[in-house]
Motif scaffolding. Structure first.
Motif, PDB file in Angstrom:
ATOM      1  N   GLN A  38       0.855  -1.184   0.000  1.00  0.00           N
ATOM      2  CA  GLN A  38       0.000   0.000   0.000  1.00  0.00           C
ATOM      3  C   GLN A  38       0.887   1.228   0.000  1.00  0.00           C
ATOM      4  O   GLN A  38       1.527   1.533   1.000  1.00  0.00           O
ATOM      5  CB  GLN A  38      -0.936  -0.005   1.208  1.00  0.00           C
ATOM      6  CG  GLN A  38      -1.970   1.095   1.192  1.00  0.00           C
ATOM      7  CD  GLN A  38      -2.916   1.007   2.392  1.00  0.00           C
ATOM      8  OE1 GLN A  38      -2.488   0.738   3.512  1.00  0.00           O
ATOM      9  NE2 GLN A  38      -4.210   1.216   2.172  1.00  0.00           N
ATOM     10  N   SER A  39       0.925   1.908  -1.125  1.00  0.00           N
ATOM     11  CA  SER A  39       1.695   3.140  -1.212  1.00  0.00           C
ATOM     12  C   SER A  39       0.871   4.284  -0.642  1.00  0.00           C
ATOM     13  O   SER A  39      -0.366   4.192  -0.598  1.00  0.00           O
ATOM     14  CB  SER A  39       2.086   3.423  -2.663  1.00  0.00           C
ATOM     15  OG  SER A  39       2.882   2.370  -3.172  1.00  0.00           O
ATOM     16  N   GLN A  42      -2.669   5.316  -1.725  1.00  0.00           N
ATOM     17  CA  GLN A  42      -3.056   4.370  -2.773  1.00  0.00           C
ATOM     18  C   GLN A  42      -3.795   3.185  -2.179  1.00  0.00           C
ATOM     19  O   GLN A  42      -3.807   2.950  -0.973  1.00  0.00           O
ATOM     20  CB  GLN A  42      -1.815   3.881  -3.521  1.00  0.00           C
ATOM     21  CG  GLN A  42      -1.007   4.978  -4.162  1.00  0.00           C
ATOM     22  CD  GLN A  42      -1.761   5.716  -5.227  1.00  0.00           C
ATOM     23  OE1 GLN A  42      -2.390   5.107  -6.102  1.00  0.00           O
ATOM     24  NE2 GLN A  42      -1.755   7.030  -5.159  1.00  0.00           N
TER      25      GLN A  42
ATOM     26  N   PRO B 106     -10.604   0.787  -4.275  1.00  0.00           N
ATOM     27  CA  PRO B 106      -9.671   1.872  -3.970  1.00  0.00           C
ATOM     28  C   PRO B 106      -9.879   2.463  -2.588  1.00  0.00           C
ATOM     29  O   PRO B 106      -9.026   3.220  -2.100  1.00  0.00           O
ATOM     30  CB  PRO B 106      -9.975   2.908  -5.054  1.00  0.00           C
ATOM     31  CG  PRO B 106     -11.386   2.637  -5.439  1.00  0.00           C
ATOM     32  CD  PRO B 106     -11.575   1.158  -5.322  1.00  0.00           C
TER      33      PRO B 106
END
Lengths: 114, 113
Positions: A38-39, A42, B106
């Motif tokens: 997980q950036s 993001q 997302p």
């Protein structure tokens, strides 16, 4: 209870150095094993997964992980870290059964020094 | 694979109000999951949403606080009810594609003031 442990909350490595992130799961039947990244800001991206077969699994972005049943571990490795690898890494497991619930570890935050 | 979209992508809400988050998948899936990621924390499973039956909640999560709907095999909603600042989190839906993996949406970033 089924659980996933990532002993390292935070790791800092120099760019170009090798990396190993640790992951241990609680004893039981061999689970399905995953590593996600997980950036900042993001969503979650799957790096690699292990279901069965060859215990050394290749993933995206040059990552690999090795399943060791005797140690209940699934450590993530990369031979040479790039600055863009700075992110949070989550190990996760799914245990057999109809529920297919994905259980996450607490995550390891990777910082990369120039 | 599966492509998952969520609405809204982010929201700022007042305490005491409710917010419904939508999750849409581009293919039919049996099981959908809702996760919460509190600031600086890992992901915690809230519930499993099954089409045609009530959602199954994990320990610490109740239907009155997080009602879930699953009207068909491609869509689900999660409502965060009577919100407080402690509900400020990222909420993610995911689907399990048999023999493959779990794909995540997302996320919906929620801030409760």
């Amino acid at each position: 209870a089924q659980s996933v442990t990532q002993p390292d909350i935070h790791i800092t490595v120099s760019e170009g150095a090798s990396l190993e992130l640790r992951c241990n799961y609680s004893y039981g039947a061999t689970p399905y094993l995953f590593w996600y990244v997980q950036s900042p800001g993001q969503g979650l991206q799957l790096l690699l997964k292990y279901f069965s077969g060859d215990t050394l699994v290749q993933g995206i972005k040059g990552f690999e992980a090795e399943f060791k049943r005797s140690q209940s571990s699934f450590n993530l490795r990369k031979p040479s870290v790039h600055w863009s690898d700075a992110a949070e890494y989550f190990c996760a497991v799914v245990y057999g059964g109809a529920t297919n619930k994905l259980i996450f570890g607490t995550g390891t935050l990777l910082a990369v020094q120039p | 694979s599966a492509v998952i979209s969520q609405k809204p992508s982010r929201d700022i809400c007042q305490r005491g109000t409710s917010l419904t988050i939508q999750c849409q998948v581009d293919s039919q899936v049996t099981m959908m999951f809702w996760y919460r990621q509190q600031p600086g924390q890992s992901l915690t499973l809230i519930a499993t949403a099954n089409q045609g039956s009530e959602a199954t909640y994990e320990s610490g999560f109740v239907i009155d606080k997080f009602p879930i709907s699953r009207p068909n095999l491609t869509f689900s909603t999660l409502t965060v009810s009577n919100m407080s600042p402690e509900d400020s989190s990222i909420y993610l839906c995911s689907v399990w594609v048999i023999q493959e993996t779990q794909y995540f949406g997302p996320g919906t970033r929620l801030l409760v003031l």
